[in-house]
Design an enzyme around this catalytic site. Structure first.
Site, PDB file in Angstrom:
ATOM      1  N   ASP A  51       4.193  -0.537   4.886  1.00  0.00           N
ATOM      2  CA  ASP A  51       5.415  -1.341   4.827  1.00  0.00           C
ATOM      3  C   ASP A  51       5.186  -2.677   5.545  1.00  0.00           C
ATOM      4  OD1 ASP A  51       7.929  -2.461   4.962  1.00  0.00           O
ATOM      5  OD2 ASP A  51       8.826  -0.834   6.130  1.00  0.00           O
ATOM      6  N   HIS A  56     -16.604   0.234  -0.016  1.00  0.00           N
ATOM      7  CA  HIS A  56     -16.470   1.610   0.450  1.00  0.00           C
ATOM      8  C   HIS A  56     -17.438   1.922   1.588  1.00  0.00           C
ATOM      9  CE1 HIS A  56     -15.236   5.680   0.463  1.00  0.00           C
ATOM     10  NE2 HIS A  56     -15.012   5.830  -0.824  1.00  0.00           N
TER      11      HIS A  56
END
Length: 479
Positions: free
Chosen positions: A397, A169
């Site tokens: 995608d 992070h």
């Protein structure tokens, strides 16, 4: 009650050897400083995500693992700090990236399961998350001299696959992670001229001046003492205690949102977002379920994106993938929060967001962290929430189409509001929660009771407003 049932399917997964994937071409060797927002101890962990894809006739014969591995190597040319390693400067413990080009961890795997076996209502924790991710999940981690990114592509027997990742992070926030994943998918799909959005480092944007300037109060970092002697269960973190924990994904469709909105004060009824409404609602229900002492202070922490205008003195450039957020913090005695009506919790949330949205607030957080040498982030009696409904996760995608599910793989310190659908296919918000089992049962009862307590006439009026802002309709789930 409005909910999405947990998927408990288990299945064997066979992992291959770990590989290091490095940039496809030479990249600069240099040291890059993190900002004082990146360099917080609370961010020293690996944030995980999982994306589930069905098979595609247009991709017959293609191995998704090989496609993604090749795309990863290309993406790292542009995001080359991700292929480096963190070093820690002494005595300050300041993190820097040594851009060594060593690479990121990549694993190919195969699972004996079909996508249809998992259904269309996935929510964190996803099935067999421990087998679909390279590393054990933990809210803390040693990040020094370790790969900054771990990727596993797990092929399913139906031709679909799961893309699982874990990223430190400190190197990127949610928006930055989605930007990297978008670049990765562009290379996987062969998009000409990729990446469409060029990555920007510029961590000096949130690096404190010297001496550090702190222009706002930051009560979000003020400690909340643990009270184990009180006899109440305050342990809600994954590594705390020996309690049996339960997971549940609460679903809020248009009618549930309308039921909550009907209880908001007139000044906030139309102005409050779905995130605000559900966040305040769940904060109050959760505090009651955990049965805190009435005088105990309980907090709500909200991720506030500094990329939005007026939250940063300088505009955050497009392509900036570092951490660019602050925590908005609301606080109240547990007894008062649970006794007073919902509008009280919503007003506290709105005031907290207004404070954190002031110009220069995030730079002040950077100064505060630099001046205090990265103070610990309080977790006791704190509900931490983030909105990822507009993060673009369902647009990730690789060429196999939109994911059946895309989002956090597990529930750790924060609850993420995600796009989702209930069993009837109605669109709305999913709120996955992790609590001790006894508290979870009380939370379910509290949610059911509060939703059922809304006035029907008000719900019908508010539903018209809610449906105008939703993609699709819905009816109130059976309570």
């Amino acid at each position: 009650m409005a909910c999405v049932p947990s998927v408990t399917t288990t299945f064997p997964v066979r992992r291959g050897e770990r590989q290091l994937v490095s940039p496809a071409r030479p990249t600069p060797y240099e040291f890059k400083m993190l900002s004082d927002i990146d360099d917080q101890d609370v961010l020293r962990f690996y944030r995980s995500g999982a994306f589930f894809y069905r098979s595609s006739a247009s991709k017959a014969g293609l191995d998704p693992a090989k496609v993604i591995r090749s795309a990863l190597s290309e993406a790292l040319v542009h995001f080359y700090p991700l292929a480096g390693r963190f070093r820690e400067l002494r005595p300050t413990r300041k993190l820097v990236v040594e851009c060594t080009g060593e690479g990121v961890v990549f694993v190919e795997a195969d699972a004996d399961v079909r996508m249809d076996d998992l259904g269309d209502s996935l929510a964190p924790p996803v099935p067999c998350s421990d087998k679909l991710l390279c590393e054990p999940e933990s809210p803390t981690a040693d990040v020094i001299d370790r790969p900054l990114l771990y990727v596993q592509v797990t092929r399913l027997t139906c031709g679909g696959f799961v893309f699982g990742f874990q990223i430190c992070h400190c190197i990127a926030d949610g928006t930055g992670i989605v930007q990297f994943l978008t670049t990765l998918t562009e290379f996987a799909r062969g998009v000409p001229g990729a990446p469409t959005v060029r990555p920007v480092w510029e961590r000096e944007l949130f690096t404190a001046s010297w001496p550090p300037e702190v222009s706002h109060d930051h009560l979000e970092y003020a400690p909340l003492p643990e009270r184990p002697a009180a006899g109440k269960d305050h342990r809600v973190n994954p590594s705390d205690g020996d309690d049996v924990f339960d997971h549940h994904a609460f679903f809020f469709g248009p009618a549930e949102i309308a039921a909550i909105r009907s209880q908001a004060p007139p000044a906030l009824r139309s102005a409050a977002s779905r995130f605000d409404l559900v966040g305040a609602f769940m904060w109050r229900c959760r505090a009651a379920a955990l049965q805190f002492d009435p005088d105990d202070s309980v907090r709500l922490h909200i991720f506030v994106n500094a990329r939005v205008r007026n939250r940063s003195r300088r505009p955050v450039p497009a392509g900036y993938y570092g951490n660019a957020f602050a925590f908005a913090s609301a606080s109240a005695p547990a007894g008062e929060l649970c006794r007073r009506p919902f509008r009280y919790a919503l007003q506290l949330l709105a005031e907290a967001k207004a404070r954190a949205s002031r110009e220069g607030y995030v730079q002040s957080v950077a100064g505060f962290n630099a001046a205090r040498r990265r103070p610990p982030f309080p977790k006791a009696r704190t509900y931490l929430i983030s909105d990822v409904t507009n993060a673009g996760l369902l647009a990730v995608d690789f060429g196999w189409g939109r994911p059946v599910y895309g989002g956090p793989a597990t529930i750790m310190l924060a609850s993420f509001h995600q796009e989702g659908r209930n069993e009837a296919g109605e669109p709305g918000i999913l709120v996955p929660i992790r609590l001790p089992a006894s508290a979870m049962e009380r939370l379910k009862q509290n949610v059911r009771k509060e939703l059922a307590g809304a006035h029907v006439d008000d719900v019908e009026t508010a539903a018209d407003e809610t449906n105008s802002n939703m993609h699709g309709g819905g009816v109130l789930a059976k309570l």
